[in-house]
Design a protein around this motif. Structure first.
Motif, mmCIF file in Angstrom:
data_model
loop_
_atom_site.group_PDB
_atom_site.id
_atom_site.type_symbol
_atom_site.label_atom_id
_atom_site.label_comp_id
_atom_site.label_asym_id
_atom_site.label_seq_id
_atom_site.Cartn_x
_atom_site.Cartn_y
_atom_site.Cartn_z
ATOM 1 N N SER A 35 0.816 -1.206 0.000
ATOM 2 C CA SER A 35 0.000 0.000 0.000
ATOM 3 C C SER A 35 0.852 1.259 0.000
ATOM 4 O O SER A 35 0.376 2.332 -0.346
ATOM 5 C CB SER A 35 -0.936 0.012 1.216
ATOM 6 O OG SER A 35 -0.185 -0.022 2.405
ATOM 7 N N ALA A 36 2.133 1.141 0.402
ATOM 8 C CA ALA A 36 3.005 2.302 0.456
ATOM 9 C C ALA A 36 3.832 2.460 -0.805
ATOM 10 O O ALA A 36 4.565 3.420 -0.965
ATOM 11 C CB ALA A 36 3.935 2.195 1.675
ATOM 12 N N VAL B 131 -3.955 -10.525 -6.840
ATOM 13 C CA VAL B 131 -4.402 -11.144 -5.594
ATOM 14 C C VAL B 131 -3.779 -10.431 -4.398
ATOM 15 O O VAL B 131 -4.455 -10.143 -3.401
ATOM 16 C CB VAL B 131 -4.052 -12.638 -5.560
ATOM 17 C CG1 VAL B 131 -4.295 -13.217 -4.174
ATOM 18 C CG2 VAL B 131 -4.885 -13.403 -6.576
ATOM 19 N N LEU B 132 -2.501 -10.155 -4.472
ATOM 20 C CA LEU B 132 -1.824 -9.480 -3.367
ATOM 21 C C LEU B 132 -2.438 -8.108 -3.105
ATOM 22 O O LEU B 132 -2.683 -7.730 -1.948
ATOM 23 C CB LEU B 132 -0.336 -9.342 -3.670
ATOM 24 C CG LEU B 132 0.483 -10.626 -3.595
ATOM 25 C CD1 LEU B 132 1.856 -10.420 -4.243
ATOM 26 C CD2 LEU B 132 0.654 -11.083 -2.148
ATOM 27 N N ALA B 133 -2.684 -7.352 -4.174
ATOM 28 C CA ALA B 133 -3.243 -6.015 -4.008
ATOM 29 C C ALA B 133 -4.636 -6.070 -3.399
ATOM 30 O O ALA B 133 -5.006 -5.207 -2.592
ATOM 31 C CB ALA B 133 -3.279 -5.302 -5.357
ATOM 32 N N GLY C 120 6.562 -5.310 -0.552
ATOM 33 C CA GLY C 120 6.754 -5.113 -1.980
ATOM 34 C C GLY C 120 8.193 -5.374 -2.388
ATOM 35 O O GLY C 120 9.078 -5.552 -1.548
ATOM 36 N N GLY C 121 8.421 -5.404 -3.677
ATOM 37 C CA GLY C 121 9.774 -5.501 -4.207
ATOM 38 C C GLY C 121 10.242 -6.882 -4.570
ATOM 39 O O GLY C 121 11.236 -7.030 -5.287
ATOM 40 N N ASP D 3 9.443 -11.030 -6.012
ATOM 41 C CA ASP D 3 8.636 -11.699 -7.014
ATOM 42 C C ASP D 3 7.221 -11.892 -6.490
ATOM 43 O O ASP D 3 7.035 -12.391 -5.370
ATOM 44 C CB ASP D 3 9.270 -13.053 -7.345
ATOM 45 C CG ASP D 3 8.402 -13.874 -8.263
ATOM 46 O OD1 ASP D 3 8.313 -13.545 -9.450
ATOM 47 O OD2 ASP D 3 7.802 -14.858 -7.779
ATOM 48 N N PRO D 4 6.181 -11.512 -7.268
ATOM 49 C CA PRO D 4 4.806 -11.607 -6.761
ATOM 50 C C PRO D 4 4.395 -13.022 -6.375
ATOM 51 O O PRO D 4 3.663 -13.202 -5.387
ATOM 52 C CB PRO D 4 3.960 -11.073 -7.921
ATOM 53 C CG PRO D 4 4.881 -10.182 -8.685
ATOM 54 C CD PRO D 4 6.230 -10.826 -8.576
ATOM 55 N N TRP D 5 4.836 -14.019 -7.112
ATOM 56 C CA TRP D 5 4.464 -15.397 -6.782
ATOM 57 C C TRP D 5 5.092 -15.816 -5.455
ATOM 58 O O TRP D 5 4.429 -16.377 -4.582
ATOM 59 C CB TRP D 5 4.876 -16.321 -7.905
ATOM 60 C CG TRP D 5 4.669 -17.793 -7.689
ATOM 61 C CD1 TRP D 5 5.544 -18.788 -8.018
ATOM 62 C CD2 TRP D 5 3.514 -18.475 -7.145
ATOM 63 N NE1 TRP D 5 5.031 -20.029 -7.708
ATOM 64 C CE2 TRP D 5 3.775 -19.861 -7.171
ATOM 65 C CE3 TRP D 5 2.303 -18.044 -6.632
ATOM 66 C CZ2 TRP D 5 2.869 -20.812 -6.696
ATOM 67 C CZ3 TRP D 5 1.390 -18.985 -6.159
ATOM 68 C CH2 TRP D 5 1.677 -20.359 -6.202
ATOM 69 N N LEU D 6 6.372 -15.514 -5.259
ATOM 70 C CA LEU D 6 7.021 -15.832 -3.999
ATOM 71 C C LEU D 6 6.364 -15.067 -2.853
ATOM 72 O O LEU D 6 6.185 -15.603 -1.753
ATOM 73 C CB LEU D 6 8.512 -15.506 -4.077
ATOM 74 C CG LEU D 6 9.343 -15.828 -2.821
ATOM 75 C CD1 LEU D 6 9.275 -17.308 -2.481
ATOM 76 C CD2 LEU D 6 10.796 -15.393 -3.006
ATOM 77 N N THR D 7 5.992 -13.818 -3.116
ATOM 78 C CA THR D 7 5.333 -13.014 -2.078
ATOM 79 C C THR D 7 3.985 -13.609 -1.704
ATOM 80 O O THR D 7 3.611 -13.648 -0.517
ATOM 81 C CB THR D 7 5.163 -11.563 -2.551
ATOM 82 O OG1 THR D 7 6.453 -11.020 -2.899
ATOM 83 C CG2 THR D 7 4.543 -10.705 -1.460
ATOM 84 N N LEU D 8 3.233 -14.096 -2.693
ATOM 85 C CA LEU D 8 1.949 -14.722 -2.394
ATOM 86 C C LEU D 8 2.142 -16.004 -1.589
ATOM 87 O O LEU D 8 1.383 -16.266 -0.642
ATOM 88 C CB LEU D 8 1.185 -15.011 -3.686
ATOM 89 C CG LEU D 8 -0.197 -15.646 -3.522
ATOM 90 C CD1 LEU D 8 -1.109 -14.773 -2.663
ATOM 91 C CD2 LEU D 8 -0.825 -15.918 -4.879
#
Length: 231
Positions: free
Chosen positions: A4-5, A174-176, A184-185, A187-192
């Motif tokens: 969000s930031a 999905v994350l958003a 943030g910053g 990989d989106p898949w790893l973050t999920l």
């Protein structure tokens, strides 16, 4: 830094097309699974691969039916009776016929995904319905279905030794929508996977508990349900 930031473009909403794509990718992957091994453990879960796919199909159908009534309940789910086949198994309200084999189970998954996508497409955005992670809108239920599809396919693919890396754009949306405070910053898949307790991120240990937030992201969060016009 939380998502969000972050600066930059805001990810587009989760759509019925995203659900369609994720389920199609899941179905294509599961059709390559061996006919043996469905009773083996699904990744880090206590469920086997069959139970996990059956649970996923139930999730997609569950999200679809919450949007179905003219006035969906806001304080509890639509009261389908849930049950377990065994004490440590998942809670479900529909089962795939075992005699139909893995191909039949995959077909059940495909059908349930199609029902969720159809409900998301045809339900006005202002409609609200109950979910334990927060009273939600059609986009929220699409996001929940997308989350379940992506991460449970990770579990099943791990159980079978299959490759499963979904598109980054799906993971970002999905994350958003469900995990706006995720770092943030990376990989989106790893973050999920991190956000759902399945992986570590640099500087962020693996979570032992986690929870998505399915409440609408817009500023328009009506306190009362607005039913479909014409019903």
């Amino acid at each position: 830094m939380s998502r969000s930031a972050e600066t930059g473009p805001v990810p587009s909403p989760v759509t019925a097309d995203d659900v369609d794509l994720a389920v199609r990718l899941a179905v294509d992957t599961l059709r390559d699974a061996p006919t043996v091994g469905w009773g083996g453990k699904a990744g880090s879960l206590d469920w086997d691969c069959w139970e996990t796919v059956e649970h996923l199909a139930n999730d997609l159908l569950y999200y679809a039916v919450q949007l179905g009534p003219q006035s969906p309940p806001l304080d509890t789910h639509v009261p389908f009776a849930l049950s377990r086949k065994r004490p440590d198994g998942p809670m479900v309200f529909v089962h795939a016929e075992r005699d139909a084999g893995p191909a039949g189970l995959v077909q059940v998954l495909e059908a349930c995904g199609a029902l969720l996508a159809a409900m998301v497409r045809t339900t006005p955005p202002r409609v609200r319905a109950h979910h334990a992670a927060g009273v939600s809108d059609p986009e929220g239920f699409a996001a929940l279905g997308l989350q379940e599809t992506l991460v449970h396919m990770h579990d099943v693919a791990e159980g079978f030794g299959l490759a499963w890396t979904p598109p980054s754009a799906l993971c970002s949306r999905v994350l958003a929508r469900l995990f706006p405070e995720a770092p943030g910053g990376a990989d989106p898949w790893l973050t999920l996977l991190w956000a759902t307790g399945r992986a570590e991120l640099p500087g962020h240990p693996r979570l032992t508990t986690w929870r998505s937030d399915s409440t609408p992201r817009s500023q328009d969060r009506p306190d009362r349900l607005q039913p479909r016009p014409g019903w």
